[in-house]
Design an enzyme around this catalytic site. Structure first.
Site, PDB file in Angstrom:
ATOM      1  N   THR A 184       0.847  -1.200   0.000  1.00 56.95           N
ATOM      2  CA  THR A 184       0.000   0.000   0.000  1.00 56.95           C
ATOM      3  C   THR A 184       0.885   1.253   0.000  1.00 56.95           C
ATOM      4  O   THR A 184       2.029   1.195   0.444  1.00 56.95           O
ATOM      5  CB  THR A 184      -0.844  -0.060   1.294  1.00 56.95           C
ATOM      6  OG1 THR A 184      -1.724  -1.163   1.183  1.00 56.95           O
ATOM      7  CG2 THR A 184      -1.612   1.200   1.581  1.00 56.95           C
ATOM      8  N   ARG A 231     -12.596  -7.441  -0.065  1.00 55.24           N
ATOM      9  CA  ARG A 231     -13.078  -6.790   1.158  1.00 55.24           C
ATOM     10  C   ARG A 231     -12.539  -5.373   1.218  1.00 55.24           C
ATOM     11  O   ARG A 231     -11.679  -4.968   0.425  1.00 55.24           O
ATOM     12  CB  ARG A 231     -12.778  -7.649   2.358  1.00 55.24           C
ATOM     13  CG  ARG A 231     -11.541  -7.475   3.218  1.00 55.24           C
ATOM     14  CD  ARG A 231     -10.356  -6.874   2.687  1.00 55.24           C
ATOM     15  NE  ARG A 231      -9.398  -6.667   3.780  1.00 55.24           N
ATOM     16  CZ  ARG A 231      -8.360  -5.875   3.684  1.00 55.24           C
ATOM     17  NH1 ARG A 231      -8.105  -5.233   2.562  1.00 55.24           N
ATOM     18  NH2 ARG A 231      -7.534  -5.724   4.687  1.00 55.24           N
ATOM     19  N   ILE A 232     -13.028  -4.589   2.159  1.00 54.65           N
ATOM     20  CA  ILE A 232     -12.535  -3.222   2.320  1.00 54.65           C
ATOM     21  C   ILE A 232     -11.650  -3.182   3.562  1.00 54.65           C
ATOM     22  O   ILE A 232     -12.023  -3.725   4.604  1.00 54.65           O
ATOM     23  CB  ILE A 232     -13.724  -2.249   2.445  1.00 54.65           C
ATOM     24  CG1 ILE A 232     -14.500  -2.226   1.124  1.00 54.65           C
ATOM     25  CG2 ILE A 232     -13.241  -0.849   2.834  1.00 54.65           C
ATOM     26  CD1 ILE A 232     -15.849  -1.555   1.215  1.00 54.65           C
ATOM     27  N   GLY A 233     -10.467  -2.574   3.427  1.00 53.45           N
ATOM     28  CA  GLY A 233      -9.521  -2.517   4.545  1.00 53.45           C
ATOM     29  C   GLY A 233      -9.561  -1.173   5.250  1.00 53.45           C
ATOM     30  O   GLY A 233     -10.562  -0.454   5.214  1.00 53.45           O
ATOM     31  N   GLY A 250      -5.261  -4.601   7.651  1.00 52.78           N
ATOM     32  CA  GLY A 250      -6.346  -3.623   7.690  1.00 52.78           C
ATOM     33  C   GLY A 250      -7.419  -3.900   8.724  1.00 52.78           C
ATOM     34  O   GLY A 250      -7.924  -2.987   9.375  1.00 52.78           O
TER      35      GLY A 250
HETATM   36  N1  ASP Z   1      -3.801  -1.889   4.959  1.00 50.23           N
HETATM   37  C1  ASP Z   1      -4.106  -2.439   3.659  1.00 50.23           C
HETATM   38  C2  ASP Z   1      -5.413  -3.165   3.729  1.00 50.23           C
HETATM   39  O1  ASP Z   1      -5.641  -3.883   4.682  1.00 50.23           O
HETATM   40  C3  ASP Z   1      -3.057  -3.388   3.151  1.00 50.23           C
HETATM   41  C4  ASP Z   1      -1.625  -2.930   3.286  1.00 50.23           C
HETATM   42  O2  ASP Z   1      -1.345  -1.889   3.854  1.00 50.23           O
HETATM   43  O3  ASP Z   1      -0.740  -3.639   2.778  1.00 50.23           O
HETATM   44  O4  ASP Z   1      -6.188  -3.078   2.827  1.00 50.23           O
END
Ligand code: ASP
Length: 336
Positions: A195, A221-223, A247
């Site tokens: 990310t 899904r939504i993080g 997330g």
């Molecule tokens: N935090 C992001 C999510 O859970 C993933 C990540 O940071 O690598 O969607």
């Protein structure tokens, strides 16, 4: 005199190695970037460091050319959305059906306006859609069909299916599908490239933060990245944060908001607050994450409980960067 001089040199050298969150006041502007926390594989290190350093420079240049903190965090994230070394925009990870579904958010600390989006498909720069939601809609958060209709209305290019899909994202999906059910449920790491996020403070103390992601491989899904107070937050009176990592944990812990509270109400530095909250979160949930944090003076906090996190910031003509625990490398940028 000689003793004084060597003491001075010693303290400059020491500062350049341990100065995360060290310098105080009047150090603006500054642009701070992360390129994702996790088990980053060795073959990704070079590309990720290059990408975060470039993003820091782009953000900083945006500020010094008269752009706002908001412009800086948008431009910095856009540069990483173009780069397949990151899990955002082009090169983002894939859902079970092999599609990119992006989450992003952006926040303006000057007025607490924000724009958040989820399930954005076939758009190269989800962060710009988030900004557009903030500035051109009555809403703060749009997702799915709603955000796609909005983006089309606002003139965002909707790319043909598959345009954002890279070979490495396909491979990560294949790895994911070949895992046991247990490993899938304990979603660890399937080669996600990370990310992206940015926090900037301009010369007047205006803070902005942004985060953009493809989420986790194999799951629609939504993080946390698009959730205010979890993955992203900015408030000129408190500071700014972008988070990365697991997330589900980050949103349940309200990570960004907790760190800002430790700074504001417990007087902790950005670095101490980031470390305190992240270690407590990881201890409680046994899941890892990383953050970039900025306080109202432009002092930074960079901390992660994951194995690695790519980060960089530019202040004056200095680019600081790192990826392993304890790293703080510095390069001087030729701005002539
Ligand atoms: N935090 C992001 C999510 O859970 C993933 C990540 O940071 O690598 O969607």
């Amino acid at each position: 005199m000689a003793a004084l001089k060597s003491l001075l040199i010693l303290s400059i050298v020491a500062t350049s190695f341990i100065n995360i969150g060290f310098a105080r006041h009047h150090k603006l502007p500054i642009v701070l970037i992360h390129g994702g926390a996790g088990d980053i594989t060795d073959d990704r290190i070079e590309g990720k460091l290059k990408g975060v350093k470039l993003a820091a420079q782009i953000g900083y240049m945006t500020l010094t050319n008269g752009g706002s903190a908001l412009d800086a965090v948008e431009e910095a994230v856009r540069s990483m959305e173009l780069d397949e070394n990151f899990n955002a925009g082009y090169g983002a990870v894939l859902t079970w059906d092999g599609e990119v579904e992006a989450d992003a958010s952006i926040m303006n600390g000057a007025n607490l306006n924000a724009g958040c989006v989820s399930i954005v498909k076939n758009i190269l720069h989800p962060i710009s859609v988030a900004r557009s939601v903030m500035e051109k809609s009555q809403h703060t958060y749009l997702a799915g069909e709603g955000v796609m209709r909005f983006a089309k209305d606002k003139g965002f290019e909707i790319l043909p299916n598959g345009t954002l899909v890279t070979e490495s994202a396909k491979k990560a999906l294949e790895n994911y599908k070949n895992q046991t059910v247990e490993l899938k449920e304990n979603h660890k790491y399937f080669g996600e490239p990370g990310t992206v996020g940015a926090v900037a403070i301009d010369a007047e103390g205006n803070i902005a933060a942004s985060t953009s992601t493809g989420g986790l491989t194999g799951i629609g899904r939504i993080g946390d990245s698009s959730i205010l107070g979890a993955g992203t937050y900015a408030d000129n009176a408190m500071g700014g944060i972008s988070a990365t990592g697991h997330g589900e944990t980050i949103m349940r812990y309200n990570l960004a908001s907790r760190i800002l509270h430790l700074m504001k109400f417990r007087g902790m530095s950005a670095q101490d607050a980031s470390k305190t909250a992240l270690e407590a979160m990881t201890k409680h949930f046994n899941e890892t994450a990383g953050v970039i944090t900025m306080d109202v003076f432009g002092d930074v906090g960079i901390y992660f409980t994951s194995k690695r996190m790519a980060w960089a910031y530019q202040r004056y003509n200095e680019i600081h960067f790192g990826l392993e625990k304890g790293d703080d490398y510095m390069e001087i940028i030729d701005q002539s």
